[in-house]
Write a protein that holds these residues in place. Structure first.
Motif, PDB file in Angstrom:
ATOM      1  N   LEU A  22     -28.395   6.062  33.274  1.00  0.00           N
ATOM      2  CA  LEU A  22     -29.829   5.747  33.230  1.00  0.00           C
ATOM      3  C   LEU A  22     -30.120   4.377  33.828  1.00  0.00           C
ATOM      4  N   ALA A  23     -29.203   3.436  33.688  1.00  0.00           N
ATOM      5  CA  ALA A  23     -29.384   2.120  34.312  1.00  0.00           C
ATOM      6  C   ALA A  23     -29.399   2.251  35.834  1.00  0.00           C
ATOM      7  N   ILE A  24     -28.514   3.073  36.368  1.00  0.00           N
ATOM      8  CA  ILE A  24     -28.506   3.311  37.821  1.00  0.00           C
ATOM      9  C   ILE A  24     -29.797   4.007  38.234  1.00  0.00           C
ATOM     10  N   TRP A  25     -30.219   5.016  37.465  1.00  0.00           N
ATOM     11  CA  TRP A  25     -31.468   5.716  37.753  1.00  0.00           C
ATOM     12  C   TRP A  25     -32.640   4.736  37.773  1.00  0.00           C
ATOM     13  N   PHE A  26     -32.698   3.852  36.773  1.00  0.00           N
ATOM     14  CA  PHE A  26     -33.781   2.873  36.693  1.00  0.00           C
ATOM     15  C   PHE A  26     -33.781   1.961  37.916  1.00  0.00           C
ATOM     16  N   LEU A  59     -33.037  10.693  46.119  1.00  0.00           N
ATOM     17  CA  LEU A  59     -32.669  12.084  45.851  1.00  0.00           C
ATOM     18  C   LEU A  59     -31.157  12.268  45.863  1.00  0.00           C
ATOM     19  N   ILE A  60     -30.497  11.622  46.798  1.00  0.00           N
ATOM     20  CA  ILE A  60     -29.036  11.703  46.866  1.00  0.00           C
ATOM     21  C   ILE A  60     -28.423  11.095  45.612  1.00  0.00           C
ATOM     22  N   VAL A  61     -28.937   9.937  45.207  1.00  0.00           N
ATOM     23  CA  VAL A  61     -28.420   9.274  44.005  1.00  0.00           C
ATOM     24  C   VAL A  61     -28.644  10.147  42.774  1.00  0.00           C
ATOM     25  N   TYR A  62     -29.797  10.773  42.651  1.00  0.00           N
ATOM     26  CA  TYR A  62     -30.082  11.625  41.495  1.00  0.00           C
ATOM     27  C   TYR A  62     -29.095  12.796  41.410  1.00  0.00           C
ATOM     28  N   VAL A  63     -28.836  13.427  42.545  1.00  0.00           N
ATOM     29  CA  VAL A  63     -27.878  14.541  42.562  1.00  0.00           C
ATOM     30  C   VAL A  63     -26.484  14.049  42.174  1.00  0.00           C
ATOM     31  N   LEU A  64     -26.088  12.888  42.691  1.00  0.00           N
ATOM     32  CA  LEU A  64     -24.776  12.336  42.346  1.00  0.00           C
ATOM     33  C   LEU A  64     -24.698  11.957  40.871  1.00  0.00           C
ATOM     34  N   LEU A  65     -25.792  11.447  40.304  1.00  0.00           N
ATOM     35  CA  LEU A  65     -25.806  11.128  38.875  1.00  0.00           C
ATOM     36  C   LEU A  65     -25.632  12.391  38.025  1.00  0.00           C
ATOM     37  N   ILE A  66     -26.322  13.451  38.389  1.00  0.00           N
ATOM     38  CA  ILE A  66     -26.205  14.707  37.653  1.00  0.00           C
ATOM     39  C   ILE A  66     -24.787  15.254  37.768  1.00  0.00           C
TER      40      ILE A  66
END
Length: 87
Positions: A22-26, A59-66
């Motif tokens: 979540l910190a990366i997402w933020f 979008l790339i980061v979100y997919v990698l986080l998931i």
């Protein structure tokens, strides 16, 4: 039902993983936008960094986080014997 120490450790590790992701997402979602003017001089693939992050990078980061969350939780589930295959 009272949790055992092993259950508490499992959830502590789960929450630590979730908090880190979540910190990366933020950072990707809000900090890049907040500092967009300051970051506009940085170019990535010949685009201003904030524009690229908004258009593609986030979008790339979100997919990698998931992907990271799913992979790590499968590992934790197996380690703690709570995976779907262990039932």
């Amino acid at each position: 039902m009272q949790l055992t120490d092993r259950h508490r450790e499992y959830w502590r590790r789960n929450l630590r993983l979730t908090g880190g992701l979540l910190a990366i997402w933020f950072a990707v979602t809000f900090l890049v936008v907040w500092f967009a003017r300051d970051l506009a001089d940085i170019r990535f693939l010949d685009f201003p960094l904030p524009f690229w992050v908004g258009a593609q990078g986030a979008l790339i980061v979100y997919v990698l986080l998931i992907r990271r969350y799913a992979k790590r939780m499968n590992e934790l589930d197996t380690e703690y014997g709570v995976s779907e295959g262990s039932r």
